[in-house]
Enzyme design. Structure first.
Site, PDB file in Angstrom:
ATOM      1  N   LEU A  38       0.885  -1.301  -0.066  1.00 29.33           N
ATOM      2  CA  LEU A  38       0.005   0.050   0.118  1.00 29.33           C
ATOM      3  C   LEU A  38       0.861   1.270  -0.210  1.00 29.33           C
ATOM      4  O   LEU A  38       0.453   2.248  -0.689  1.00 29.33           O
ATOM      5  CB  LEU A  38      -1.000   0.103   1.110  1.00 29.33           C
ATOM      6  CG  LEU A  38      -2.084  -0.936   1.365  1.00 29.33           C
ATOM      7  CD1 LEU A  38      -2.719  -1.098   2.592  1.00 29.33           C
ATOM      8  CD2 LEU A  38      -2.923  -0.827   0.196  1.00 29.33           C
ATOM      9  N   GLY A  41       7.738   4.133   2.829  1.00 29.15           N
ATOM     10  CA  GLY A  41       8.361   5.508   3.218  1.00 29.15           C
ATOM     11  C   GLY A  41       9.820   5.295   3.668  1.00 29.15           C
ATOM     12  O   GLY A  41      10.365   4.243   3.224  1.00 29.15           O
ATOM     13  N   MET A  43      11.123   4.814   6.474  1.00 30.96           N
ATOM     14  CA  MET A  43      11.301   3.866   7.462  1.00 30.96           C
ATOM     15  C   MET A  43      10.819   2.466   7.472  1.00 30.96           C
ATOM     16  O   MET A  43      11.180   1.526   8.017  1.00 30.96           O
ATOM     17  CB  MET A  43      11.257   4.498   8.875  1.00 30.96           C
ATOM     18  CG  MET A  43      12.126   5.578   9.353  1.00 30.96           C
ATOM     19  SD  MET A  43      11.537   6.356  10.925  1.00 30.96           S
ATOM     20  CE  MET A  43      11.706   4.924  12.083  1.00 30.96           C
ATOM     21  N   SER A  44       9.744   2.432   6.630  1.00 34.38           N
ATOM     22  CA  SER A  44       8.953   1.118   6.729  1.00 34.38           C
ATOM     23  C   SER A  44       7.916   0.959   5.485  1.00 34.38           C
ATOM     24  O   SER A  44       7.997   1.877   4.460  1.00 34.38           O
ATOM     25  CB  SER A  44       7.769   1.200   7.733  1.00 34.38           C
ATOM     26  OG  SER A  44       7.038   2.360   7.723  1.00 34.38           O
ATOM     27  N   GLU A  45       7.553  -0.022   5.203  1.00 39.07           N
ATOM     28  CA  GLU A  45       6.893  -0.598   4.172  1.00 39.07           C
ATOM     29  C   GLU A  45       5.305  -1.043   4.603  1.00 39.07           C
ATOM     30  O   GLU A  45       5.212  -1.538   5.807  1.00 39.07           O
ATOM     31  CB  GLU A  45       7.063  -1.390   3.043  1.00 39.07           C
ATOM     32  CG  GLU A  45       8.400  -1.151   2.590  1.00 39.07           C
ATOM     33  CD  GLU A  45       9.017  -2.069   1.700  1.00 39.07           C
ATOM     34  OE1 GLU A  45       8.161  -3.008   1.193  1.00 39.07           O
ATOM     35  OE2 GLU A  45      10.117  -2.273   1.271  1.00 39.07           O
ATOM     36  N   LYS A  61       2.836  -3.495   8.917  1.00 42.78           N
ATOM     37  CA  LYS A  61       3.886  -2.715   8.677  1.00 42.78           C
ATOM     38  C   LYS A  61       5.257  -3.352   8.990  1.00 42.78           C
ATOM     39  O   LYS A  61       5.223  -3.935  10.139  1.00 42.78           O
ATOM     40  CB  LYS A  61       3.716  -1.711   9.713  1.00 42.78           C
ATOM     41  CG  LYS A  61       4.836  -0.342   9.621  1.00 42.78           C
ATOM     42  CD  LYS A  61       4.439   0.662  10.636  1.00 42.78           C
ATOM     43  CE  LYS A  61       5.291   1.849  10.313  1.00 42.78           C
ATOM     44  NZ  LYS A  61       4.951   3.026  11.305  1.00 42.78           N
ATOM     45  N   GLU A 112      -5.061  -2.491  12.436  1.00 46.77           N
ATOM     46  CA  GLU A 112      -6.234  -2.143  11.880  1.00 46.77           C
ATOM     47  C   GLU A 112      -5.963  -1.458  10.563  1.00 46.77           C
ATOM     48  O   GLU A 112      -5.260  -0.523  10.430  1.00 46.77           O
ATOM     49  CB  GLU A 112      -7.136  -1.217  12.817  1.00 46.77           C
ATOM     50  CG  GLU A 112      -8.576  -0.844  12.091  1.00 46.77           C
ATOM     51  CD  GLU A 112      -9.332  -0.122  13.047  1.00 46.77           C
ATOM     52  OE1 GLU A 112     -10.503   0.020  12.390  1.00 46.77           O
ATOM     53  OE2 GLU A 112      -9.060   0.183  13.990  1.00 46.77           O
ATOM     54  N   ASP A 157       4.555  13.307  17.429  1.00 51.41           N
ATOM     55  CA  ASP A 157       4.401  13.758  16.167  1.00 51.41           C
ATOM     56  C   ASP A 157       2.874  13.870  15.396  1.00 51.41           C
ATOM     57  O   ASP A 157       2.501  13.194  14.378  1.00 51.41           O
ATOM     58  CB  ASP A 157       5.246  12.821  15.154  1.00 51.41           C
ATOM     59  CG  ASP A 157       5.384  13.234  13.538  1.00 51.41           C
ATOM     60  OD1 ASP A 157       5.452  14.450  13.429  1.00 51.41           O
ATOM     61  OD2 ASP A 157       5.706  12.471  12.719  1.00 51.41           O
ATOM     62  N   ALA A 161      -1.844  13.940   8.820  1.00 49.94           N
ATOM     63  CA  ALA A 161      -1.804  12.505   8.176  1.00 49.94           C
ATOM     64  C   ALA A 161      -1.555  11.305   9.236  1.00 49.94           C
ATOM     65  O   ALA A 161      -1.796  10.162   9.015  1.00 49.94           O
ATOM     66  CB  ALA A 161      -0.246  12.691   7.385  1.00 49.94           C
TER      67      ALA A 161
END
Length: 361
Positions: A38, A41, A43-45, A61, A112, A157, A161
């Site tokens: 989906l 970024g 730091m992650s997918e 994640k 979720e 943060d 978003a």
């Protein structure tokens, strides 16, 4: 990399320059079957997956490939999973499962899937939101952040978003990747280190001071200002990114709170008063999350606020992001990982600390 089932292929519509997904369609991760990536970024997918036994879709994640050998980032990723797993609240995103996957192993967790988008996408789709909707978003976000604060967790943060929307129209605070427990290992974030997003950063956070939930209160106030007016509270003149970043941080430290009525003359006066109180530079004068939630819920009830969902389909394009991902294209992700950006960040941090000292920290 996890071995995909026979016949699994990378989607034909994936652009040739996109990084190959770590998890291919059909791969099993825990009790989940991966369907597609989906978002990606720095730091992650994040992947769309299905628990076939329950018929439930989820977001998985996984730590990004460039971060696998970074012990600090690994610990932050695991801390995010632990932070979310400790909490159970309607306005916080739940974690279903966590573990390691692949070779070499990468940490992952299943959470979720937020099919209603997030408030940043809502803003992009509909433009500035009404006072009724902003009040409702603020009330539900304050409830979730207040629950996290009671568990000793600071988000650090808060921004549009990171306020997701469920398919049923319930707001969920997401992406606790920078979250910090009051009892966390102090080596992960040294005093004087600036973390967070400049547009919503609290003055004490910009100065690199020790933080508590009052920093999240300030950031939520900035977020509501953005949702109401269509732009963050402080905007620097266009220039080099480092200079803009520092100018915005300076404004958070010294500039008076702008009047949202310059953009939205019909804004509800009580809502404006609440946002201003949250953005007070003296953290000792900011309201608590419980006080914010009660006041904004009253305003939302009076105005008839209802949280809308993003109307466009979120799961047709692999570059779409969902809760827990940065809305970053693969090309931009590579740029963020390049050494010039790292050098720029180091300059920003050093300059921010120097700026704070110059302003009489």
């Amino acid at each position: 990399m996890p071995t995909p089932p026979e016949g699994s292929t990378v989607p034909r519509n994936r652009r040739m320059h996109d990084p190959v997904p770590f998890l291919l369609a059909g791969t099993r991760v825990g009790r989940y079957r991966v369907e597609q990536r989906l978002g990606i970024g720095a730091m992650s997918e994040v992947y769309l997956a299905v628990d076939d036994s329950l018929g439930r879709r989820a977001a998985i994640k996984v730590l990004g490939s460039n971060q696998v050998n970074n012990a600090t980032i690994n610990e932050r990723f695991l801390r995010e999973a632990r932070a979310l797993a400790r909490l159970s609240h309607p306005n916080l995103i739940p974690v279903f499962e966590a573990g390691q996957t692949g070779e070499p192993p990468r940490p992952y967790y299943a959470m979720e899937l937020l099919e209603g988008g997030d408030t940043q996408k809502l803003l992009e789709e509909r433009g500035p939101l009404s006072s009724a909707v902003v009040a409702l978003i603020g009330a539900e976000a304050a409830n979730g952040l207040g629950e996290a604060a009671r568990a000793g967790i600071i988000h650090r943060d808060v921004k549009p978003a990171n306020l997701g929307i469920s398919r049923h129209g319930v707001l969920k605070v997401t992406d606790f990747g920078l979250a910090k427990s009051y009892a966390a290992d102090k080596s992960l974030t040294a005093r004087g280190m600036v973390v967070g997003t400049a547009d919503y950063i609290a003055p004490e956070q910009a100065r690199g001071e020790d933080l508590d939930e009052r920093a999240d209160v300030y950031s939520l106030g900035c977020t509501l200002f953005h949702l109401l007016t269509g732009h963050p509270p402080f905007r620097a003149q266009q220039g080099p990114s480092v200079k803009e970043y520092l100018e915005v941080m300076r404004m958070h430290l010294t500039s008076p709170i702008p009047d949202p009525r310059a953009d939205v003359q019909s804004a509800d006066p009580e809502l404006l008063q609440s946002i201003a109180s949250m953005m007070t530079k003296d953290r000792n004068r900011r309201p608590t999350f419980d006080e914010i939630a009660r006041q904004l819920a009253r305003i939302a009830d009076r105005l008839g606020g209802e949280l809308p969902r993003v109307t466009r389909q979120l799961f047709l394009v692999t570059a779409e992001s969902v809760a827990g991902t940065s809305d970053v294209s693969p090309q931009d992700a590579r740029k963020q990982r390049s050494w010039p950006r790292m050098v720029a960040f180091a300059v920003i941090v050093a300059a921010a600390v120097a700026l704070a000292l110059a302003l009489g920290r």
